[in-house]
Design a protein around this motif. Structure first.
Motif, PDB file in Angstrom:
ATOM      1  N   ALA A  89      14.615  35.844 -33.620  1.00 48.53           N
ATOM      2  CA  ALA A  89      13.654  35.384 -34.615  1.00 48.53           C
ATOM      3  C   ALA A  89      13.469  36.382 -35.748  1.00 48.53           C
ATOM      4  O   ALA A  89      13.060  36.005 -36.852  1.00 48.53           O
ATOM      5  CB  ALA A  89      12.307  35.095 -33.955  1.00 48.53           C
ATOM      6  N   CYS A 100      13.977  29.038 -40.785  1.00 50.08           N
ATOM      7  CA  CYS A 100      13.089  29.316 -39.649  1.00 50.08           C
ATOM      8  C   CYS A 100      13.188  28.225 -38.589  1.00 50.08           C
ATOM      9  O   CYS A 100      13.235  28.525 -37.387  1.00 50.08           O
ATOM     10  CB  CYS A 100      11.656  29.459 -40.126  1.00 50.08           C
ATOM     11  SG  CYS A 100      11.334  30.994 -40.995  1.00 50.08           S
ATOM     12  N   MET A 101      13.232  26.976 -39.007  1.00 49.98           N
ATOM     13  CA  MET A 101      13.339  25.884 -38.045  1.00 49.98           C
ATOM     14  C   MET A 101      14.674  25.925 -37.309  1.00 49.98           C
ATOM     15  O   MET A 101      14.746  25.630 -36.113  1.00 49.98           O
ATOM     16  CB  MET A 101      13.144  24.534 -38.730  1.00 49.98           C
ATOM     17  CG  MET A 101      11.722  24.281 -39.162  1.00 49.98           C
ATOM     18  SD  MET A 101      10.513  24.449 -37.837  1.00 49.98           S
ATOM     19  CE  MET A 101      11.014  23.165 -36.735  1.00 49.98           C
ATOM     20  N   ASN A 107      16.487  29.237 -30.479  1.00 48.09           N
ATOM     21  CA  ASN A 107      15.747  29.922 -29.418  1.00 48.09           C
ATOM     22  C   ASN A 107      15.343  28.961 -28.298  1.00 48.09           C
ATOM     23  O   ASN A 107      15.421  29.305 -27.124  1.00 48.09           O
ATOM     24  CB  ASN A 107      14.512  30.616 -29.985  1.00 48.09           C
ATOM     25  CG  ASN A 107      14.861  31.862 -30.755  1.00 48.09           C
ATOM     26  OD1 ASN A 107      15.929  32.432 -30.588  1.00 48.09           O
ATOM     27  ND2 ASN A 107      13.954  32.284 -31.612  1.00 48.09           N
ATOM     28  N   ILE A 108      14.928  27.763 -28.662  1.00 46.77           N
ATOM     29  CA  ILE A 108      14.529  26.782 -27.649  1.00 46.77           C
ATOM     30  C   ILE A 108      15.716  26.387 -26.790  1.00 46.77           C
ATOM     31  O   ILE A 108      15.635  26.384 -25.551  1.00 46.77           O
ATOM     32  CB  ILE A 108      13.885  25.546 -28.310  1.00 46.77           C
ATOM     33  CG1 ILE A 108      12.518  25.907 -28.876  1.00 46.77           C
ATOM     34  CG2 ILE A 108      13.766  24.398 -27.314  1.00 46.77           C
ATOM     35  CD1 ILE A 108      11.898  24.825 -29.732  1.00 46.77           C
ATOM     36  N   VAL A 152      14.294  28.552 -34.708  1.00 42.98           N
ATOM     37  CA  VAL A 152      13.409  28.070 -33.641  1.00 42.98           C
ATOM     38  C   VAL A 152      14.186  27.181 -32.669  1.00 42.98           C
ATOM     39  O   VAL A 152      14.078  27.329 -31.442  1.00 42.98           O
ATOM     40  CB  VAL A 152      12.196  27.313 -34.225  1.00 42.98           C
ATOM     41  CG1 VAL A 152      11.461  26.526 -33.162  1.00 42.98           C
ATOM     42  CG2 VAL A 152      11.254  28.283 -34.896  1.00 42.98           C
ATOM     43  N   TYR A 153      14.976  26.253 -33.208  1.00 49.49           N
ATOM     44  CA  TYR A 153      15.760  25.380 -32.336  1.00 49.49           C
ATOM     45  C   TYR A 153      16.803  26.164 -31.547  1.00 49.49           C
ATOM     46  O   TYR A 153      17.043  25.874 -30.375  1.00 49.49           O
ATOM     47  CB  TYR A 153      16.435  24.271 -33.141  1.00 49.49           C
ATOM     48  CG  TYR A 153      15.477  23.183 -33.546  1.00 49.49           C
ATOM     49  CD1 TYR A 153      14.691  22.538 -32.607  1.00 49.49           C
ATOM     50  CD2 TYR A 153      15.347  22.791 -34.865  1.00 49.49           C
ATOM     51  CE1 TYR A 153      13.806  21.537 -32.964  1.00 49.49           C
ATOM     52  CE2 TYR A 153      14.470  21.803 -35.241  1.00 49.49           C
ATOM     53  CZ  TYR A 153      13.707  21.171 -34.285  1.00 49.49           C
ATOM     54  OH  TYR A 153      12.837  20.186 -34.637  1.00 49.49           O
TER      55      TYR A 153
END
Length: 91
Positions: free
Chosen positions: A82, A35-36, A42-43, A39-40
């Protein structure tokens, strides 16, 4: 453990194992790492596209449609990216 723990301990805990299997901690850590990573991704993707749109806009190349894509389109792509977290394999 969740099945045998007191209500106060379950309420205060960040993670509760409901089936007395400590090996589930490894599974939870793998899911969290995946998940992390997403997230990175996507950022970095969202900021990169917005910076590119900002540069093109400052140069006079970008129009309103590119700005809309940089805002709404990137958000939709980030949500779809995601969704990959739901399909973590090899756990």
């Amino acid at each position: 453990m969740g099945a045998l723990g007191s209500d106060a301990a379950i309420e205060a805990a960040d993670i509760v194992l409901m089936d007395d299997d400590p090996l589930k901690i490894v599974k939870a850590i793998r899911i969290a790492k995946k998940c992390m990573h997403i997230v990175y991704e996507n950022i970095y993707f969202a900021i990169g596209i917005k910076v590119l749109c900002l540069i093109l806009g400052a140069a006079g190349i970008a129009n309103m449609w590119l700005a809309i894509f940089a805002d709404v389109g990137v958000m939709v792509l980030a949500v779809l990216n995601a969704v990959r977290a739901l399909f973590v394999k090899k756990l």
